[in-house]
Design an enzyme around this catalytic site. Sequence first.
Site, PDB file in Angstrom:
ATOM      1  CG  HIS A 155     -49.228 -13.798  10.393  1.00  0.00           C
ATOM      2  ND1 HIS A 155     -48.887 -12.494  10.612  1.00  0.00           N
ATOM      3  CD2 HIS A 155     -50.493 -13.944  10.892  1.00  0.00           C
ATOM      4  CE1 HIS A 155     -49.867 -11.864  11.229  1.00  0.00           C
ATOM      5  NE2 HIS A 155     -50.864 -12.719  11.396  1.00  0.00           N
ATOM      6  CB  SER A 276     -28.096 -23.795 -12.407  1.00  0.00           C
ATOM      7  OG  SER A 276     -26.795 -23.539 -11.957  1.00  0.00           O
TER       8      SER A 276
END
Length: 496
Positions: A155, A276
């Site tokens: 999980h 970026s």
Amino acid sequence: MTNNVDILRGNRLSKTSDLASSFISSVNDDLPLIEPVKKINIAHMLMLVKQNVLDKKTANKCIKTLKLIDDSFKLNSSLEDVHMNVESFVISRLGNEIGGQLNLAKSRNDQVATAIRMISRTLILSILTNIHELQKVILNLSKTHTDYLMPSFTHLQHAQIITLSHNLLAHYDSLSRDVERFQETYYRVNKSPQGSGAIASVIIDVDRDYIAKLLGFNGIVENSIDATTTRDFCIELMSNLTLLMLNIEKIVNELVLWSTSEFSYVEISDEFSSTSSIMPQKKNPVIAELIRSKSSIIIGDLVASIGIIKSLTLGYSIDIQDLTPRLWNSINKSLSSVHLLTIMLSTCKFNKESMFKNLDDTMIAADLANYMASNYNISFRQSHHIVGTLSKQALVTDRPLSYIVKNDLVKMTKKITGKTINVTSDEIDSIFNYSKNVNSKTTKGSPSNSETNRMIKLRQVQLADSSKFITKEQNSLNKSEILLEKSINNLSGGGN
């Protein structure tokens, strides 16, 4: 000399509109089929001579003309597909009387099915080669990272302690099942439909087994309807590709997640990263992200292909030509994805310290519960309750679970079970020693070093055995190439 359009339409139909011709044409998707179609035509000519259906002189002229087709061969969209382009080329060189024999006793239907299988089998071997290279990288990383302790996750939350090697071997084993699937599919793909005609065979006595042998097939698709109609082998291959890409996606998902600042488990090489356009400090795992997206495209190709064939009855329908580009697209994207991941993974640097810093005592909880149940006559559900209560207490007090266990385990056990146990401090220290914890697990398939090393050695042997399949089948295809050329040379000596 027959004009280009009349080759196909004859006196039955008038000329199609340019729009309709463009819509029907598959030439843009047929480029990979040029070479196999050329070989199919040559093998078919040789077979017709063998069966005394065609004279050597006619066959020899057709084969020599076919051999002129090379990488510079251009496909004309007005001729619909590669098959009519090849026939048109031969007729333009030899005339209709000789070149017009090229399609004797065969159809585009059996020819295209055969050509797709010839390309597919070669690409399967390429896929298997690429998977094997990726598996080699994974095995090498597994051998050198057996002492890299890290959390496992359920999980997406910390579960139990494992090693990086154990995690990598899980990926290796998933890929091994992909290898098995592709090997099994190869045998079903490598069957020849050639000689089935359009659907109901031909009136001429065609030796289908001989054609299959010349083209390197390991048998034929026997029923003529099934041979020309079925594309189940394409769906099977694309299903395998989908499963492969889902397994690949698990690897790149981890690389993306683990390369984040929050994890810092791995550093991906600059070669497979970008920055970026505005934030100069960024290092983005763009190749891993794009590999991840390819699985969605391949799933789309599979669903589209199933949709194309799901409503068709037996018998060729032109709908299925739209399946072929989906197949090529899926194969090509899978090949590039596996190849890129192999290089990228081999250059990754894993951070042992960051992995270790993410470990905590709570990941020992399940083992502590099992230890108590197996050593102190307490049921597992009771020990689960005890350790769960102590884990909550550790969380509330912000103290390590090992500290809480040392101080409160005996008391909590008495409270929950009414039993008094004598757990020593040394026992607790041993249980909460992360390295000892991992190496105490010696069950087959567990993360201990002894089991990891055993699994690595076994998989090295399995990988070598699996690689023999590629060599064997490639050698078989090479032998068929030699046989085809030898048969051409023998024919050339018998007619000019």
